[in-house]
Motif scaffolding. Structure first.
Motif, short mmCIF file in Angstrom:
data_model
loop_
_atom_site.label_atom_id
_atom_site.label_comp_id
_atom_site.label_asym_id
_atom_site.label_seq_id
_atom_site.Cartn_x
_atom_site.Cartn_y
_atom_site.Cartn_z
N GLU A 1 0.82 -1.21 0.00
CA GLU A 1 0.00 0.00 0.00
C GLU A 1 0.85 1.27 0.00
O GLU A 1 0.56 2.23 -0.72
N MET A 2 1.92 1.28 0.78
CA MET A 2 2.77 2.48 0.83
C MET A 2 3.44 2.75 -0.52
O MET A 2 3.60 3.91 -0.91
N ALA A 3 3.82 1.70 -1.21
CA ALA A 3 4.43 1.88 -2.53
C ALA A 3 3.42 2.49 -3.50
O ALA A 3 3.77 3.37 -4.29
N ARG A 4 2.16 2.04 -3.42
CA ARG A 4 1.12 2.61 -4.29
C ARG A 4 0.91 4.09 -3.97
O ARG A 4 0.82 4.93 -4.88
N LYS A 5 0.83 4.43 -2.69
CA LYS A 5 0.63 5.84 -2.30
C LYS A 5 1.80 6.70 -2.75
O LYS A 5 1.61 7.82 -3.24
N TYR A 6 3.01 6.20 -2.58
CA TYR A 6 4.20 6.95 -2.95
C TYR A 6 4.23 7.20 -4.46
O TYR A 6 4.50 8.31 -4.91
N PHE A 7 3.93 6.16 -5.24
CA PHE A 7 3.91 6.31 -6.69
C PHE A 7 2.86 7.32 -7.12
O PHE A 7 3.12 8.19 -7.95
N ALA A 8 1.66 7.20 -6.54
CA ALA A 8 0.57 8.12 -6.89
C ALA A 8 0.97 9.56 -6.59
O ALA A 8 0.71 10.47 -7.38
N GLY B 1 12.73 6.56 -7.04
CA GLY B 1 12.81 7.97 -6.69
C GLY B 1 11.79 8.75 -7.49
O GLY B 1 11.39 8.35 -8.59
N VAL B 2 11.37 9.88 -6.96
CA VAL B 2 10.38 10.72 -7.64
C VAL B 2 10.90 11.11 -9.03
O VAL B 2 10.16 11.05 -10.01
N GLY B 3 12.14 11.50 -9.10
CA GLY B 3 12.71 11.90 -10.39
C GLY B 3 12.69 10.77 -11.40
O GLY B 3 12.39 10.98 -12.58
N THR B 4 13.01 9.56 -10.95
CA THR B 4 13.01 8.40 -11.84
C THR B 4 11.60 8.13 -12.35
O THR B 4 11.40 7.88 -13.54
N VAL B 5 10.62 8.16 -11.45
CA VAL B 5 9.22 7.94 -11.85
C VAL B 5 8.82 8.93 -12.92
O VAL B 5 8.29 8.55 -13.97
N ARG B 6 9.07 10.19 -12.69
CA ARG B 6 8.67 11.23 -13.64
C ARG B 6 9.40 11.10 -14.97
O ARG B 6 8.81 11.26 -16.04
N GLU B 7 10.68 10.81 -14.91
CA GLU B 7 11.49 10.68 -16.13
C GLU B 7 11.02 9.50 -16.98
O GLU B 7 10.84 9.62 -18.20
#
Length: 134
Positions: free
Chosen positions: A18-25, A114-120
């Protein structure tokens, strides 16, 4: 006068944590519509309803029940327009390679994301049609 909002690409993120889903969202929701699933079967239900508008599927590899590799193969067969990304916290390279080859994976990412990796990666997946699996 009505202003039209640009359509945000839809991303399905699949993870049993659940935490991984929240973090990704949280990392992706500014630029993307994010649909969350706690497993492969839940993701498949979402895709049956929303598959035509989904641009990207990001799935964890190891989950209870069906693993992400199974989901990737199913999505590649039924929704070839969806860019598929595999995420793992494990270094099981042979299993990942097999899943990647069978599901025409755009990228394989290792946790923690990481947030940057997700966005990139999402930007590359949605804006580089020449790199998208067909």
């Amino acid at each position: 006068m009505s202003e039209t909002q640009p359509v945000r690409p839809t991303v399905v993120y699949v993870d049993d944590e659940e935490m991984a889903r929240k973090y990704f969202a949280r990392a992706a929701s500014g630029d993307y519509e994010v649909l969350l699933a706690g497993g492969a079967d839940e993701a498949w239900s979402i895709l049956r309803q929303e598959g035509a508008r989904v641009a990207v599927l990001v799935t964890d590899f190891r989950m209870p029940g069906r693993h992400g590799g199974d989901l990737l193969r199913q999505v590649a067969q039924h929704y070839p327009h969806i860019v598929r990304i595999l995420v793992t916290a494990y270094a099981d390279k042979d299993a990942l390679r097999e899943a990647g080859n069978a599901g025409d994976v755009f990228r394989i990412l290792e946790k923690p994301l990481g947030v940057g990796t997700v966005r990139e990666v999402l930007a590359s997946a949605t804006k580089a049609p020449g790199l998208r699996p067909e």
